[in-house]
Design a protein around this motif. Structure first.
Motif, PDB file in Angstrom:
ATOM      1  N   ARG A 143     -63.540  -0.623  -1.158  1.00  0.00           N
ATOM      2  CA  ARG A 143     -63.288  -0.459   0.268  1.00  0.00           C
ATOM      3  C   ARG A 143     -64.086  -1.474   1.086  1.00  0.00           C
ATOM      4  O   ARG A 143     -63.652  -1.905   2.154  1.00  0.00           O
ATOM      5  N   PHE A 148     -59.649  -5.513   0.646  1.00  0.00           N
ATOM      6  CA  PHE A 148     -59.299  -4.219   1.224  1.00  0.00           C
ATOM      7  C   PHE A 148     -59.403  -4.281   2.748  1.00  0.00           C
ATOM      8  O   PHE A 148     -58.563  -3.723   3.438  1.00  0.00           O
ATOM      9  N   LYS A 149     -60.417  -4.951   3.260  1.00  0.00           N
ATOM     10  CA  LYS A 149     -60.571  -5.051   4.720  1.00  0.00           C
ATOM     11  C   LYS A 149     -59.380  -5.807   5.315  1.00  0.00           C
ATOM     12  O   LYS A 149     -58.878  -5.433   6.364  1.00  0.00           O
ATOM     13  N   SER A 150     -58.917  -6.843   4.642  1.00  0.00           N
ATOM     14  CA  SER A 150     -57.758  -7.593   5.109  1.00  0.00           C
ATOM     15  C   SER A 150     -56.523  -6.699   5.105  1.00  0.00           C
ATOM     16  O   SER A 150     -55.744  -6.689   6.047  1.00  0.00           O
ATOM     17  N   PHE A 151     -56.350  -5.899   4.022  1.00  0.00           N
ATOM     18  CA  PHE A 151     -55.215  -4.981   3.916  1.00  0.00           C
ATOM     19  C   PHE A 151     -55.290  -3.926   5.019  1.00  0.00           C
ATOM     20  O   PHE A 151     -54.294  -3.592   5.657  1.00  0.00           O
ATOM     21  N   GLU A 152     -56.500  -3.419   5.278  1.00  0.00           N
ATOM     22  CA  GLU A 152     -56.694  -2.413   6.310  1.00  0.00           C
ATOM     23  C   GLU A 152     -56.354  -2.981   7.693  1.00  0.00           C
ATOM     24  O   GLU A 152     -55.713  -2.312   8.508  1.00  0.00           O
ATOM     25  N   ASP A 153     -56.738  -4.207   7.938  1.00  0.00           N
ATOM     26  CA  ASP A 153     -56.420  -4.840   9.221  1.00  0.00           C
ATOM     27  C   ASP A 153     -54.918  -5.013   9.386  1.00  0.00           C
ATOM     28  O   ASP A 153     -54.368  -4.767  10.463  1.00  0.00           O
ATOM     29  N   LYS A 154     -54.237  -5.428   8.321  1.00  0.00           N
ATOM     30  CA  LYS A 154     -52.778  -5.609   8.402  1.00  0.00           C
ATOM     31  C   LYS A 154     -52.090  -4.271   8.660  1.00  0.00           C
ATOM     32  O   LYS A 154     -51.120  -4.215   9.418  1.00  0.00           O
ATOM     33  N   MET A 155     -52.571  -3.199   8.044  1.00  0.00           N
ATOM     34  CA  MET A 155     -51.966  -1.886   8.269  1.00  0.00           C
ATOM     35  C   MET A 155     -52.219  -1.432   9.713  1.00  0.00           C
ATOM     36  O   MET A 155     -51.352  -0.810  10.331  1.00  0.00           O
ATOM     37  N   GLY A 156     -53.389  -1.731  10.235  1.00  0.00           N
ATOM     38  CA  GLY A 156     -53.692  -1.381  11.626  1.00  0.00           C
ATOM     39  C   GLY A 156     -52.765  -2.127  12.577  1.00  0.00           C
ATOM     40  O   GLY A 156     -52.283  -1.560  13.553  1.00  0.00           O
ATOM     41  N   LYS A 159     -49.345  -0.574  12.454  1.00  0.00           N
ATOM     42  CA  LYS A 159     -49.348   0.694  13.189  1.00  0.00           C
ATOM     43  C   LYS A 159     -49.268   0.418  14.694  1.00  0.00           C
ATOM     44  O   LYS A 159     -48.529   1.090  15.414  1.00  0.00           O
TER      45      LYS A 159
END
Length: 187
Positions: A143, A148-156, A159
């Motif tokens: 995490r 993962f941070k890049s993936f989390e940003d793309k999901m944000g 959204k």
């Protein structure tokens, strides 16, 4: 037949039969008789010894029959006592199984097996705890990774594009939803 010649002794094998003394039973072979050719004497056994053995055999067979009768009477008495005590065969079976299980539990083999399984369970538990800790650590590391941070940003961002700039507490409504009014009640 003359009634005077009838045997009236109730213990007689001829009870109620007319006894005709003219017929002799002397020529009828008797089974087990000494002179019977069907059962010749074994070699080295005299007629007197054979007769003694037959008498002894008869006595032993009578004792066996007596013992069977006594055993049968004792079994009936035991069954009656069990019935009075309320012991049924099912209860006896249950007691036998319980006693057998207790015997098994007190045996050395059972104790050693139980000890071994307990140790194996403890080692397995420790191993699973270690694996769980390792997985948690790896997920935490993942995490915090750049991927993962890049993936989390793309999901944000996705959204934000779908839902819009609302906060997490706001309800999402469809453009076709209408607010009920007094003229148009919900039911």
């Amino acid at each position: 037949m003359d009634p005077a010649s009838q045997d009236i002794n109730l213990n007689s094998p001829n009870k109620g039969l007319g006894v005709d003394h003219s017929d002799s039973l002397a020529d009828v072979p008797v089974e087990g008789a000494v002179g019977n050719s069907a059962n010749p004497l074994p070699p080295g056994l005299t007629e007197e010894e054979a007769e003694e053995l037959r008498i002894e055999l008869t006595k032993v067979e009578e004792e066996i029959n007596t013992l069977r009768q006594v055993l049968s009477a004792k079994e009936r008495h035991a069954a009656e006592l069990k019935r009075k005590l309320g012991l049924s065969p099912l209860n006896e079976l249950r007691q036998n199984i319980t006693k057998s299980w207790q015997d098994v539990q007190t045996s050395n083999a059972y104790k050693k097996t139980q000890e071994t399984l307990s140790q194996a369970g403890q080692k397995t538990s420790a191993a699973l705890t270690t694996v769980g800790t390792a997985i948690s650590r790896r997920l935490g590391d993942m995490r915090n990774s750049a991927t993962f941070k890049s993936f989390e940003d793309k999901m944000g961002n996705l959204k934000y594009k779908v839902v819009g700039p609302r906060g997490n507490g706001d309800a999402v409504t469809s453009p076709t939803d209408t607010t009920p009014t007094q003229e148009n009640p919900p039911f």
